[in-house]
Design a protein around this motif. Sequence first.
Motif, PDB file in Angstrom:
ATOM      1  N   ARG A  65      19.718   1.343  13.663  1.00  0.00           N
ATOM      2  CA  ARG A  65      21.046   0.850  14.040  1.00  0.00           C
ATOM      3  C   ARG A  65      21.640   1.784  15.072  1.00  0.00           C
ATOM      4  N   ARG A  66      22.002   1.210  16.203  1.00  0.00           N
ATOM      5  CA  ARG A  66      22.580   2.023  17.262  1.00  0.00           C
ATOM      6  C   ARG A  66      23.854   2.700  16.748  1.00  0.00           C
ATOM      7  N   GLY A  67      23.958   3.994  16.984  1.00  0.00           N
ATOM      8  CA  GLY A  67      25.152   4.721  16.572  1.00  0.00           C
ATOM      9  C   GLY A  67      25.120   5.166  15.123  1.00  0.00           C
ATOM     10  N   ILE A  68      24.177   4.636  14.344  1.00  0.00           N
ATOM     11  CA  ILE A  68      24.095   5.036  12.935  1.00  0.00           C
ATOM     12  C   ILE A  68      22.812   5.813  12.676  1.00  0.00           C
ATOM     13  N   GLY A  69      21.714   5.284  13.194  1.00  0.00           N
ATOM     14  CA  GLY A  69      20.444   5.982  13.012  1.00  0.00           C
ATOM     15  C   GLY A  69      19.428   5.091  12.342  1.00  0.00           C
ATOM     16  N   THR A  70      18.496   5.708  11.658  1.00  0.00           N
ATOM     17  CA  THR A  70      17.390   4.986  11.053  1.00  0.00           C
ATOM     18  C   THR A  70      17.567   4.958   9.545  1.00  0.00           C
ATOM     19  N   LEU A  71      17.629   3.756   9.013  1.00  0.00           N
ATOM     20  CA  LEU A  71      17.895   3.589   7.593  1.00  0.00           C
ATOM     21  C   LEU A  71      16.661   3.046   6.883  1.00  0.00           C
ATOM     22  N   VAL A  72      16.410   3.576   5.698  1.00  0.00           N
ATOM     23  CA  VAL A  72      15.335   3.038   4.864  1.00  0.00           C
ATOM     24  C   VAL A  72      15.816   1.703   4.314  1.00  0.00           C
ATOM     25  N   THR A  73      15.072   0.620   4.605  1.00  0.00           N
ATOM     26  CA  THR A  73      15.564  -0.715   4.248  1.00  0.00           C
ATOM     27  C   THR A  73      15.463  -0.986   2.762  1.00  0.00           C
ATOM     28  N   ALA A  74      14.381  -0.553   2.176  1.00  0.00           N
ATOM     29  CA  ALA A  74      14.189  -0.867   0.768  1.00  0.00           C
ATOM     30  C   ALA A  74      13.363   0.245   0.191  1.00  0.00           C
ATOM     31  N   HIS A  75      13.538   0.501  -1.069  1.00  0.00           N
ATOM     32  CA  HIS A  75      12.639   1.429  -1.707  1.00  0.00           C
ATOM     33  C   HIS A  75      11.253   0.827  -1.709  1.00  0.00           C
ATOM     34  N   THR A  76      10.278   1.667  -1.607  1.00  0.00           N
ATOM     35  CA  THR A  76       8.911   1.236  -1.822  1.00  0.00           C
ATOM     36  C   THR A  76       8.541   1.704  -3.214  1.00  0.00           C
ATOM     37  N   TYR A  77       8.042   0.767  -4.003  1.00  0.00           N
ATOM     38  CA  TYR A  77       7.829   1.042  -5.405  1.00  0.00           C
ATOM     39  C   TYR A  77       6.409   1.474  -5.617  1.00  0.00           C
ATOM     40  N   ARG A  78       6.246   2.532  -6.352  1.00  0.00           N
ATOM     41  CA  ARG A  78       4.904   3.052  -6.584  1.00  0.00           C
ATOM     42  C   ARG A  78       4.396   2.556  -7.922  1.00  0.00           C
ATOM     43  N   HIS A  79       3.203   2.015  -7.882  1.00  0.00           N
ATOM     44  CA  HIS A  79       2.603   1.499  -9.094  1.00  0.00           C
ATOM     45  C   HIS A  79       1.437   2.407  -9.439  1.00  0.00           C
ATOM     46  N   GLY A  80       1.476   2.975 -10.622  1.00  0.00           N
ATOM     47  CA  GLY A  80       0.428   3.902 -11.017  1.00  0.00           C
ATOM     48  C   GLY A  80      -0.871   3.175 -11.274  1.00  0.00           C
ATOM     49  N   LEU A  81      -1.963   3.790 -10.872  1.00  0.00           N
ATOM     50  CA  LEU A  81      -3.260   3.183 -11.132  1.00  0.00           C
ATOM     51  C   LEU A  81      -3.991   3.963 -12.212  1.00  0.00           C
ATOM     52  N   ASP A  82      -3.239   4.626 -13.070  1.00  0.00           N
ATOM     53  CA  ASP A  82      -3.901   5.427 -14.081  1.00  0.00           C
ATOM     54  C   ASP A  82      -3.957   4.732 -15.439  1.00  0.00           C
ATOM     55  N   ARG A  83      -3.135   3.721 -15.632  1.00  0.00           N
ATOM     56  CA  ARG A  83      -3.217   2.999 -16.895  1.00  0.00           C
ATOM     57  C   ARG A  83      -2.814   1.556 -16.644  1.00  0.00           C
ATOM     58  N   VAL A 227       1.134  -8.961  -3.154  1.00  0.00           N
ATOM     59  CA  VAL A 227       2.272  -8.054  -3.245  1.00  0.00           C
ATOM     60  C   VAL A 227       2.685  -7.590  -1.855  1.00  0.00           C
ATOM     61  N   ARG A 228       3.976  -7.612  -1.584  1.00  0.00           N
ATOM     62  CA  ARG A 228       4.478  -7.150  -0.287  1.00  0.00           C
ATOM     63  C   ARG A 228       4.180  -5.675  -0.094  1.00  0.00           C
ATOM     64  N   ALA A 229       3.489  -5.347   0.991  1.00  0.00           N
ATOM     65  CA  ALA A 229       3.108  -3.957   1.227  1.00  0.00           C
ATOM     66  C   ALA A 229       4.276  -3.130   1.753  1.00  0.00           C
ATOM     67  N   ASP A 230       5.346  -3.801   2.198  1.00  0.00           N
ATOM     68  CA  ASP A 230       6.507  -3.021   2.647  1.00  0.00           C
ATOM     69  C   ASP A 230       7.381  -2.600   1.475  1.00  0.00           C
ATOM     70  N   ARG A 231       7.080  -3.113   0.285  1.00  0.00           N
ATOM     71  CA  ARG A 231       7.912  -2.769  -0.870  1.00  0.00           C
ATOM     72  C   ARG A 231       7.096  -2.136  -1.984  1.00  0.00           C
ATOM     73  N   PHE A 232       5.861  -1.806  -1.721  1.00  0.00           N
ATOM     74  CA  PHE A 232       4.975  -1.478  -2.818  1.00  0.00           C
ATOM     75  C   PHE A 232       3.849  -0.586  -2.327  1.00  0.00           C
ATOM     76  N   ALA A 233       3.554   0.462  -3.059  1.00  0.00           N
ATOM     77  CA  ALA A 233       2.377   1.287  -2.775  1.00  0.00           C
ATOM     78  C   ALA A 233       1.708   1.607  -4.100  1.00  0.00           C
ATOM     79  N   LEU A 234       0.431   1.849  -4.041  1.00  0.00           N
ATOM     80  CA  LEU A 234      -0.295   2.226  -5.247  1.00  0.00           C
ATOM     81  C   LEU A 234      -0.450   3.735  -5.264  1.00  0.00           C
ATOM     82  N   ARG A 235      -0.395   4.286  -6.439  1.00  0.00           N
ATOM     83  CA  ARG A 235      -0.448   5.733  -6.534  1.00  0.00           C
ATOM     84  C   ARG A 235      -1.347   6.153  -7.681  1.00  0.00           C
ATOM     85  N   ALA A 236      -2.115   7.191  -7.455  1.00  0.00           N
ATOM     86  CA  ALA A 236      -2.966   7.707  -8.524  1.00  0.00           C
ATOM     87  C   ALA A 236      -3.127   9.206  -8.351  1.00  0.00           C
ATOM     88  N   VAL A 237      -3.266   9.896  -9.444  1.00  0.00           N
ATOM     89  CA  VAL A 237      -3.665  11.301  -9.415  1.00  0.00           C
ATOM     90  C   VAL A 237      -5.087  11.342  -9.954  1.00  0.00           C
TER      91      VAL A 237
END
Lengths: 241, 241
Positions: A65-83, A227-237
């Motif tokens: 946004r001009r004059g405001i800057g760069t805003l994160v539009t939505a949280h990206t939700y992390r889904h665990g791949l451990d269980r 699943v929308r990739a702009d709102r979702f990421a997979l995560r694992a340790v």
Amino acid sequence: MATTTGRAAQARRAADALRQRIVAGEFEDGRLPDEHVLSRSLGASRNVIREALNLLRDENLVVRRRGIGTLVTAHTYRHGLDRLAGLAEELTSYGTVSNDVREAQVVPRPPPAIAGRLALPPGSEAVYIERLRRLDGSPLSLDSTWLAPDIGRPLLERDLAGQDLFALIEEATGAALGSAEVTVHAVTAEPDIARVLDVADGAALFAIDRLTRLSDGRPVDVESLRVRADRFALRAVLPRS
Amino acid sequence: MATTTGRAAQARRAADALRQRIVAGEFEDGRLPDEHVLSRSLGASRNVIREALNLLRDENLVVRRRGIGTLVTAHTYRHGLDRLAGLAEELTSYGTVSNDVREAQVVPRPPPAIAGRLALPPGSEAVYIERLRRLDGSPLSLDSTWLAPDIGRPLLERDLAGQDLFALIEEATGAALGSAEVTVHAVTAEPDIARVLDVADGAALFAIDRLTRLSDGRPVDVESLRVRADRFALRAVLPRS
């Protein structure tokens, strides 16, 4: 070697670094630092930073946004791949999960390929449920589910709009789920699915295939998720061994 | 409800079922059954099957040859998400992994964001390695790696074209890797990366971020991978609890 040293490559690397930080929830107030600060912290020119922010904008992760800057539009939700957890089970900490129930019915003759994966006897019916998942009202995923009839039939009377299928299965049938075999693909959105998920044609999506078994090993639930990739990421340790 | 009942939706579901079977390696001879057989096994009309095969063709998973039928173009390689393994370590059973080393150098002033993730002291150098992975000669992924200098410097003398970084780190430094935090995104290919990976602009890719630690918890390796989604899927078996 244009890719490694050219501006496009530098921008991609800067976008990678920022995407990681966005997903990690680093920008809690929803605003990215200004270009000058990003330029210093990422060791890249202002032009490269601008291009990186444009890439993230094209991915729908930020708006500029001009004059405001760069805003994160939505949280990206992390889904665990451990269980094995239902989406809603994991996402409740992020917001309110609701479902548009698009189909929920007994199918007299399920496709043989589905019947085979569910190890149904010849001639068996199956239950088909299709739901559009929303998180805080916005589309997150389209879930198509085939269930063995004894598992699926009791669910048709339940709160399919409000609850995770895993929880419903365990509650309605008293059967304990054991494990799931999950395969994750990346695909682009065809026009019909793009419309449903409210993304642009060709946007990146996860396509997740999941076969869930009861604790005795019997397969009861075949799911296909987009699943929308702009709102979702997979995560694992991952442990080394 | 066009999506659940229309031909596009049926085609998507049929494509999902076939993609799953292709990835599972069901069509060992590389040829799909003819449309009539697929139509019966998937419980869908010939028109729907044709549309599903076109979707898979657009994903680069199959080619359709008049008079011959539908052929699986390339194996899709499954990468387990249950333990930390280098790509090459896992993929050797599928074919020969080789790497074009595009960059391998000491960087005197790494970007602060990278230095921060590697917990480097102020003013520390870092090692940057960029490799294009090939499986049986065809591009599979572009891997950009930042390493702590004591871990990375010895690697610059090693066989970066032939070996996995994880194996090299453990061999060259005697340090044991502990675990990695992995985040998986789905993105589309920008033109520069599409050219390097030999896919169409806008093709689906995995973008994988991986922070790897030694067994004592010290972060030593930050990687950003772009992986062709037509040649690669992630797989996990998840326990319920």
